[in-house]
Design an enzyme around this catalytic site. Structure first.
Site, mmCIF file in Angstrom:
data_model
loop_
_atom_site.group_PDB
_atom_site.id
_atom_site.type_symbol
_atom_site.label_atom_id
_atom_site.label_comp_id
_atom_site.label_asym_id
_atom_site.label_seq_id
_atom_site.Cartn_x
_atom_site.Cartn_y
_atom_site.Cartn_z
ATOM 1 N N ASP A 156 -90.807 -17.249 30.681
ATOM 2 C CA ASP A 156 -91.607 -17.177 31.915
ATOM 3 C C ASP A 156 -91.005 -16.175 32.897
ATOM 4 O OD1 ASP A 156 -89.347 -18.872 32.095
ATOM 5 O OD2 ASP A 156 -90.073 -19.680 33.992
ATOM 6 N N GLU A 157 -91.826 -15.702 33.765
ATOM 7 C CA GLU A 157 -91.405 -14.903 34.927
ATOM 8 C C GLU A 157 -90.386 -13.828 34.576
ATOM 9 O OE1 GLU A 157 -92.019 -17.981 38.577
ATOM 10 O OE2 GLU A 157 -90.313 -18.424 37.286
#
Ligand code: ACM
Length: 552
Positions: free
Chosen positions: A343-344
């Protein structure tokens, strides 16, 4: 925000049984104090698949014995667990005897041939008559879940560690129950703030009460590395030495981790370890200079920004690191999954991200595990059989949703953790003293009132492996704080993962949820007393002897 509409209400489908289970509008407010009789059969969370009330109740007395089949370890374990729960509050001996299923008492029966076979890996049947309570299941997990149902059918004071007055009565009838989804997880972020083995075990026991079967541990992030890795010792020794706010952090030795795995397994939960890559890696980049493209170690980080760190995708050191870390973690982890984050990764180019995932996913497979990744993995090439954990919310773009749905149509599985429903770290209201609100305010009804099966438009319902309730800990550093954010929402996500869609009904749920309040009081759980739930008033004079905890 989107309100899911559900088909015909449960009453039409299962008749009087669920009418009794759906006590939302009446009895609970009075029941704790006045105690008119046993809780209606099925008045539990998660709602059982089928409830057929009838016949006389069963009363646990000083003469009650727990009967298990001779030589069966799983049944003996479930019986010992049940007796251990009930001895302090009832004051009864409750001996566990391996005399088989004949005779009066509480009987635990494993049955992999007859009716038991149809109950699946986690299902159970609970049959209550004046003479006996019989829990039958194909496997130990089913017996254990049946024990949790029986536990909730007893008065809340059964949870007390101090002897309480009876009667200990269970309503008559038959519950036949099995989960909707095979994956029902809760995530604890032990990276932003470290939680000890005992704190994790306490949470596992709470998850077991609601039939969760997976504990996802977020073991690494920018602020801390929490698991010992023999071949890269500075990850834990240095990378684990701090946390958000600058406190001392901590990490699990391999024996600590084994202890968590063992305890979780004793509650029929599988541990899913996560090493978040290629972003969220500052603690690793601080520990080893050679993991950085420029060969310079980063400083430790104790703030709460995201998206600034990345492993060096071009460097061979990165893949030696991934190989060693994944290899050691796979050996320690008996469960089938290894979560690689993803993620991210805002400091990794899309091309680098895809290249990294192409090299790391096969490492997981080579060590015999199935990949789970946050749903951004859909933007790369998810490995065959990978599960994508969807954490989007109302403002997630259509293109991002479509990518996840397309990956699901192409064979990826889905774990649903929509941030505006399932994230336990979102504030309940603007006045909640803990938590974040980037995905909005998530009150108890908002968290409960959606359908995992139809949540991601254009993704096949059959792709949904289950649900998970993540608890990020940027603002949370004690068990009391953790519990205030988790309860009551944890129970609602459990119900979405376990109960058939036909039982989904807010009015029923809030009544059954309200009855959990006194149970949490007795367990010393400092829950959020949402005004959306008709909590019963504490009964005067009742000393529950809970392991007292102050409000956060
Ligand atoms: C996430 O909340 N960054 C998965």
């Amino acid at each position: 925000m989107r309100r899911t509409s559900f088909g015909p209400r449960c009453l039409a489908l299962t008749g009087a049984a669920l009418l009794l289970a759906a006590g939302g509008t009446a009895a609970p407010a009075a029941s704790a104090a006045a105690e008119p009789g046993p809780a209606p059969l099925g008045h539990v969370v998660p709602a059982p698949a089928s409830v057929r009330p009838g016949g006389d109740p069963y009363e646990i007395t000083a003469r009650t014995v727990v009967r298990v089949p001779p030589g069966n370890r799983e049944a003996a374990r479930a019986g010992g667990y049940l007796a251990g729960l009930l001895r302090p509050s009832t004051g009864y001996r409750l001996p566990v005897v391996d005399s088989g299923a004949a005779g009066p008492g509480i009987r635990l029966v494993l049955d992999d041939e007859g009716a038991g076979a149809a109950l699946g890996a986690e299902g159970y049947r609970l049959s209550v008559t004046a003479r006996s309570v019989t829990i039958s299941a194909r496997e130990g997990a089913g017996l254990f879940h049946g024990v949790q149902t029986l536990r909730q059918l007893l008065p809340a004071r059964a949870e007390s560690t101090v002897r309480q007055p009876g009667p200990w009565t269970v309503a008559g009838g038959v519950v036949t129950d099995a989960p909707r989804y095979g994956y029902r997880g809760a995530m604890l972020d032990v990276a932003r703030h470290f939680f000890t083995v005992d704190q994790v075990k306490r949470y596992v026991d709470q998850l077991a009460l609601y039939k969760y079967n997976a504990l996802h541990l977020h073991l690494s992030d920018d602020q801390g590395w929490r698991i010992a890795v023999g071949s890269w010792p500075r990850l834990a020794a240095y990378g684990g030495s701090t946390q958000v706010g600058g406190g001392p952090g901590g990490f699990y030795s391999k024996d600590d981790y084994r202890e968590i795995v063992r305890h979780a397994a004793s509650r029929y939960l599988t541990v899913v370890p996560e090493i978040d890559m290629p972003g969220h890696t500052n603690a690793a980049l601080a520990s080893y200079a050679r993991l950085n493209c420029d060969g310079v170690a980063r400083p430790l980080y104790t703030g709460t920004e995201v998206g600034f760190s990345s492993l060096c995708v071009a460097k061979q050191d990165t893949y030696e690191f991934a190989e060693d870390v994944i290899g050691e973690l796979a050996v320690l982890t008996p469960g089938p999954y290894l979560h690689i984050g993803g993620d991210e990764a805002h400091s990794t180019s899309p091309a680098d991200y895809a290249a990294f995932m192409d090299r790391v996913q096969p490492v997981v497979a080579r060590h015999g595990k199935t990949v789970i990744g946050w749903h951004q993995l859909a933007g790369a090439r998810p490995a065959p059989g990978a599960l994508l954990q969807y954490w989007g919310y109302g403002r997630t773009g259509a293109a991002e949703r479509a990518r996840v749905a397309a990956a699901a149509r192409a064979g990826a599985g889905l774990i649903l953790s929509p941030a505006d429903r399932a994230y336990l770290d979102m504030k309940y209201t603007k006045d909640t003293p803990l938590g974040l609100q980037w995905a909005g305010l998530v009150e108890v009804r908002q968290s409960y009132d959606w359908d995992p099966g139809g949540y991601l438009t254009d993704a096949p319902a059959s792709a949904v492996a289950g649900v998970e309730a993540p608890l990020w800990t940027e603002t949370i550093s004690t068990s009391a704080q953790l519990e205030y954010m988790a309860f009551p929402r944890l129970a609602g996500i459990a119900e979405l993962g376990w109960s058939p869609p036909a039982t989904h009904d807010w009015a029923s749920y809030r009544g059954r949820l309200a009855a959990q309040g006194p149970r949490w009081d007795a367990l010393g759980i400092a829950y959020y007393r949402s005004p959306q739930v008709p909590w019963p008033h504490p009964s005067p004079g009742l000393r529950l002897g809970g392991k007292g905890r102050s409000r956060p």
